[in-house]
Write a protein that holds these residues in place. Structure first.
Motif, mmCIF file in Angstrom:
data_model
loop_
_atom_site.group_PDB
_atom_site.id
_atom_site.type_symbol
_atom_site.label_atom_id
_atom_site.label_comp_id
_atom_site.label_asym_id
_atom_site.label_seq_id
_atom_site.Cartn_x
_atom_site.Cartn_y
_atom_site.Cartn_z
ATOM 1 N N ASP A 291 14.757 43.410 73.437
ATOM 2 C CA ASP A 291 15.091 42.227 72.132
ATOM 3 C C ASP A 291 15.353 42.846 70.632
ATOM 4 O O ASP A 291 16.245 41.634 70.108
ATOM 5 C CB ASP A 291 13.540 41.383 71.951
ATOM 6 C CG ASP A 291 13.777 40.296 70.768
ATOM 7 O OD1 ASP A 291 14.682 39.212 70.824
ATOM 8 O OD2 ASP A 291 12.779 40.756 69.464
ATOM 9 N N LEU A 292 14.855 43.861 70.157
ATOM 10 C CA LEU A 292 15.458 44.154 69.056
ATOM 11 C C LEU A 292 16.398 45.185 68.947
ATOM 12 O O LEU A 292 17.331 44.532 68.052
ATOM 13 C CB LEU A 292 14.577 45.697 68.978
ATOM 14 C CG LEU A 292 14.722 46.555 68.262
ATOM 15 C CD1 LEU A 292 14.210 45.839 66.213
ATOM 16 C CD2 LEU A 292 14.094 47.689 67.190
ATOM 17 N N MET A 293 17.730 44.971 70.071
ATOM 18 C CA MET A 293 18.798 45.567 70.641
ATOM 19 C C MET A 293 19.372 44.918 70.609
ATOM 20 O O MET A 293 20.866 44.214 71.175
ATOM 21 C CB MET A 293 18.867 46.786 71.434
ATOM 22 C CG MET A 293 18.494 47.380 71.149
ATOM 23 S SD MET A 293 19.100 48.547 70.212
ATOM 24 C CE MET A 293 17.629 48.922 68.778
ATOM 25 N N HIS A 294 19.485 42.957 70.243
ATOM 26 C CA HIS A 294 20.298 41.790 71.054
ATOM 27 C C HIS A 294 20.745 41.581 72.417
ATOM 28 O O HIS A 294 21.943 41.365 72.305
ATOM 29 C CB HIS A 294 21.192 41.093 69.686
ATOM 30 C CG HIS A 294 20.598 41.873 68.348
ATOM 31 N ND1 HIS A 294 20.516 40.557 68.195
ATOM 32 C CD2 HIS A 294 20.328 42.329 67.264
ATOM 33 C CE1 HIS A 294 19.844 40.469 66.574
ATOM 34 N NE2 HIS A 294 19.714 41.350 66.186
ATOM 35 N N ALA A 295 19.935 41.731 72.846
ATOM 36 C CA ALA A 295 20.648 42.001 74.372
ATOM 37 C C ALA A 295 20.426 40.164 74.887
ATOM 38 O O ALA A 295 21.532 39.892 76.019
ATOM 39 C CB ALA A 295 19.135 42.327 75.252
ATOM 40 N N GLU A 296 19.993 39.591 73.851
ATOM 41 C CA GLU A 296 20.173 38.121 74.231
ATOM 42 C C GLU A 296 22.280 37.891 74.293
ATOM 43 O O GLU A 296 22.459 36.497 74.630
ATOM 44 C CB GLU A 296 19.634 36.805 73.098
ATOM 45 C CG GLU A 296 20.042 37.327 71.432
ATOM 46 C CD GLU A 296 20.190 38.292 70.989
ATOM 47 O OE1 GLU A 296 20.386 38.494 69.842
ATOM 48 O OE2 GLU A 296 19.125 38.594 70.947
ATOM 49 N N ARG B 212 22.829 41.856 84.484
ATOM 50 C CA ARG B 212 21.520 40.960 83.953
ATOM 51 C C ARG B 212 20.637 42.064 82.636
ATOM 52 O O ARG B 212 20.652 43.278 83.556
ATOM 53 C CB ARG B 212 20.559 40.873 85.012
ATOM 54 C CG ARG B 212 18.691 40.946 84.625
ATOM 55 C CD ARG B 212 17.940 40.465 86.043
ATOM 56 N NE ARG B 212 16.733 40.327 85.662
ATOM 57 C CZ ARG B 212 15.755 40.091 86.778
ATOM 58 N NH1 ARG B 212 16.444 40.305 87.744
ATOM 59 N NH2 ARG B 212 14.668 40.508 86.147
ATOM 60 N N PRO B 213 20.244 42.322 82.039
ATOM 61 C CA PRO B 213 19.945 43.827 80.837
ATOM 62 C C PRO B 213 18.645 44.451 82.169
ATOM 63 O O PRO B 213 17.438 43.484 82.383
ATOM 64 C CB PRO B 213 19.698 43.386 79.487
ATOM 65 C CG PRO B 213 20.345 42.182 79.578
ATOM 66 C CD PRO B 213 20.178 41.461 81.395
ATOM 67 N N ASP C 216 24.653 47.385 68.244
ATOM 68 C CA ASP C 216 24.065 47.175 69.019
ATOM 69 C C ASP C 216 24.570 46.246 70.646
ATOM 70 O O ASP C 216 25.912 46.006 70.548
ATOM 71 C CB ASP C 216 22.515 46.413 68.732
ATOM 72 C CG ASP C 216 23.177 45.797 68.204
ATOM 73 O OD1 ASP C 216 23.321 43.994 68.430
ATOM 74 O OD2 ASP C 216 21.138 45.085 67.379
ATOM 75 N N PHE C 217 23.703 45.482 70.774
ATOM 76 C CA PHE C 217 24.089 44.230 71.965
ATOM 77 C C PHE C 217 24.821 42.980 71.677
ATOM 78 O O PHE C 217 25.540 43.110 72.478
ATOM 79 C CB PHE C 217 22.935 44.325 73.370
ATOM 80 C CG PHE C 217 23.260 45.417 74.103
ATOM 81 C CD1 PHE C 217 23.656 45.981 74.735
ATOM 82 C CD2 PHE C 217 21.553 45.336 74.783
ATOM 83 C CE1 PHE C 217 23.515 46.758 75.548
ATOM 84 C CE2 PHE C 217 21.060 46.822 75.123
ATOM 85 C CZ PHE C 217 21.724 47.223 75.516
ATOM 86 N N ARG C 218 25.363 43.362 70.853
ATOM 87 C CA ARG C 218 25.958 42.200 69.825
ATOM 88 C C ARG C 218 27.560 42.598 69.521
ATOM 89 O O ARG C 218 28.330 41.693 69.409
ATOM 90 C CB ARG C 218 25.769 41.744 68.276
ATOM 91 C CG ARG C 218 24.680 40.870 68.391
ATOM 92 C CD ARG C 218 23.622 41.046 66.691
ATOM 93 N NE ARG C 218 23.662 42.483 66.220
ATOM 94 C CZ ARG C 218 22.992 42.469 65.099
ATOM 95 N NH1 ARG C 218 22.909 42.219 64.233
ATOM 96 N NH2 ARG C 218 22.896 43.660 64.695
ATOM 97 N N VAL C 219 27.591 44.098 70.309
ATOM 98 C CA VAL C 219 29.242 44.660 69.786
ATOM 99 C C VAL C 219 29.581 44.751 72.007
ATOM 100 O O VAL C 219 29.174 45.357 71.800
ATOM 101 C CB VAL C 219 28.872 45.721 68.555
ATOM 102 C CG1 VAL C 219 30.427 46.800 69.642
ATOM 103 C CG2 VAL C 219 28.550 46.257 68.201
ATOM 104 N N SER D 243 22.932 47.179 79.053
ATOM 105 C CA SER D 243 22.996 45.865 79.437
ATOM 106 C C SER D 243 23.186 44.912 80.341
ATOM 107 O O SER D 243 23.561 43.819 80.733
ATOM 108 C CB SER D 243 24.901 45.893 79.044
ATOM 109 O OG SER D 243 25.518 46.108 79.398
ATOM 110 N N ASP D 244 23.694 46.088 81.478
ATOM 111 C CA ASP D 244 23.718 45.648 82.867
ATOM 112 C C ASP D 244 22.808 46.964 83.766
ATOM 113 O O ASP D 244 22.792 48.062 83.772
ATOM 114 C CB ASP D 244 25.135 45.889 83.645
ATOM 115 C CG ASP D 244 25.128 45.702 85.401
ATOM 116 O OD1 ASP D 244 23.753 44.993 85.979
ATOM 117 O OD2 ASP D 244 26.101 45.035 85.501
#
Length: 471
Positions: free
Chosen positions: A95-100, A106-107, A249-252, A278-279
């Motif tokens: 969540d902190l790393m914006h996995a959404e 599936r992270p 983070d995962f937004r990139v 991320s996967d």
């Protein structure tokens, strides 16, 4: 007299005692040692190391740890609490790393024993995943390689050494301290399993151009690991507070894994870190299974076997207790203190901040050997981390530095240290601490490396030394 620690004050045990000693005596010894050693960092003059520095918080974590200290985290049928703790720790970091922001996969993640553990697991996962999906393996005549900046943590070098991966280390810009994406791109080939960027790097606290690295990773079909072991639990809150923190983070797009140390700015006990992917297919590639062993079927998600459930419980307890608001409040104090300390450094024309850091910074001098400053500050209780090529000293600001009077002491001591350094340089004297921490004049040749390795082996031997024999 002996140079073995505490040999002149407490009994030395070279053999297992025939009769056990009373708990009260042993606890008294432990209390004395702990109190004296805590006093070193309680001054607020130590770079990094003690990120929380709050004895009340440590007592709370100790209570949480104690309830599960005896539990083996392997035994999930007996201790389902460990799945709750571990799963929620991983979920909170995702969540902190914006996995959404991740789509199409599936992270997932792993809780590891520290930053080195997180990096090793990430690189092992990339090696195994590349072998399974791209046919990259030494056995297939395709030696896997990793492309990393020179400033990336040595744990990446260790991973390459341990896992048979070619290490392609590229230089960084000496002015910005950041890696040049074009240089990274030029080092990639069809056998590159992953590239690396730091957020921030340990030497300078600066954040590599993750967005540009992400585009390269996507274009070349390689993974991108972002090492947020140092910054993972403070940079997100710095961004929320309005500090110039670029997305890392995962937004990139292109970022496929991130390491973040819960035992640093996550304020958990030492021995706790998280690596997220991320996967989860990348993570799962390094799962280990042995189905034909005489002792039964064996499997493990990572390199560790037995682990104390206490660490999972204490890490979970730290994160859930502090929450985003608690982390944000501590980050506000740390960023403000770091800004003030860097302003103090910049007030001296002889000193120069390396790059554009935030909470962790490094400084050097073009007017004198910066290790003269370290020499002067050390007797005042300051413990900086030494750097080389170029020589510099580094301060990772933590909660102990935010205490009253620490900033004032830093400003006063640094002013005297600069004057001292000017005098020493003018007199042609060499800095004492440069012999330990500084880069060798003339650069790192193979002969110099051999000598330094021998010296460092001696230091490691001393740290693992046996107690003295009885007289």
């Amino acid at each position: 007299m002996s140079d073995f620690p505490y040999a002149d004050r407490f009994p030395v045990h070279r053999t297992l005692p025939e009769q056990g000693r009373p708990r009260e005596d042993l606890l008294a010894e432990l209390t004395a040692m702990a109190a004296e050693e805590d006093a070193v960092w309680e001054s607020g003059k130590i770079s990094g190391t003690m990120y929380c520095g709050d004895h009340e918080h440590y007592a709370y974590l100790t209570e949480a740890f104690a309830k599960f200290a005896h539990v083996n985290a392997l035994q999930r049928d007996m201790c389902p609490s460990q799945t709750k703790f571990e799963g929620e720790i991983i979920a909170m970091v995702l969540d902190l790393m914006h996995a959404e922001a991740v789509t199409g996969t599936r992270p997932g993640g792993l809780v590891t024993s520290g930053g080195t553990g997180s990096i090793l697991h990430a690189i092992l996962a990339y090696r195994e995943y590349a072998a399974a999906t791209r046919g990259i393996s030494a056995a297939a005549g395709r030696l896997p390689n990793l492309v990393k900046p020179e400033t990336a943590h040595p744990a990446f070098d260790k991973a390459c050494h341990l896992f048979g991966i070619e290490n392609r280390t590229v230089p960084v810009d000496p002015a910005t301290t950041l890696v040049d994406p074009a240089v990274v791109a030029a080092a990639i080939d069809d056998n590159t399993i992953a590239i690396v960027g730091s957020a921030g790097n340990y030497p300078y606290g600066t954040i590599d151009p993750i967005a540009e690295l992400g585009r390269i990773a996507l274009d070349r079909g390689a993974g991108l690991h972002v090492d947020g072991c140092l910054g993972g639990f403070i940079l997100p809150f710095g961004e929320e507070l309005g500090y110039p923190v670029p997305a890392f983070d995962f937004r990139v797009p292109g970022v496929t894994s991130i390491s973040a140390d819960t035992h640093k700015y996550g304020y958990a006990f030492k021995g706790s870190s998280v690596v997220v992917f991320s996967d989860k297919a990348i993570r799962n590639a390094q799962y280990f299974h042995q189905v034909g062993w005489s002792g039964g079927k064996y499997m493990s998600p990572g390199m560790d076997g037995s682990r104390s459930g206490g660490l999972l419980a204490a890490t979970w307890a730290s994160m859930v207790h502090l929450g985003r608001d608690g982390y944000r409040a501590y980050a506000r104090d740390i960023f403000a203190t770091a800004e003030a300390m860097m302003a103090t450094v910049r007030s001296h024309p002889e000193l120069r901040i390396m790059g554009a850091p935030t909470f962790c910074f490094s400084f050097t001098s073009d007017a004198f050997d910066i290790y003269h400053v370290a020499d002067f500050m050390k007797p005042r209780g300051w413990r900086f981390n030494g750097q080389q090529y170029p020589n510099a000293i580094h301060l990772a600001v933590t909660r102990p530095q935010t205490k009253a009077c620490v900033l004032e002491a830093f400003s006063a001591d640094l002013a005297e240290a600069v004057a001292y350094a000017r005098e020493q340089q003018a007199a042609g004297r060499l800095a004492h601490s440069g012999a330990i921490y500084g880069g060798v004049i003339g650069g790192l040749t193979s002969e110099v490396e051999a000598v330094m390795t021998m010296i460092m082996d001696g230091m490691l031997d001393t740290q693992q030394s046996l107690p003295p024999a009885r007289a």
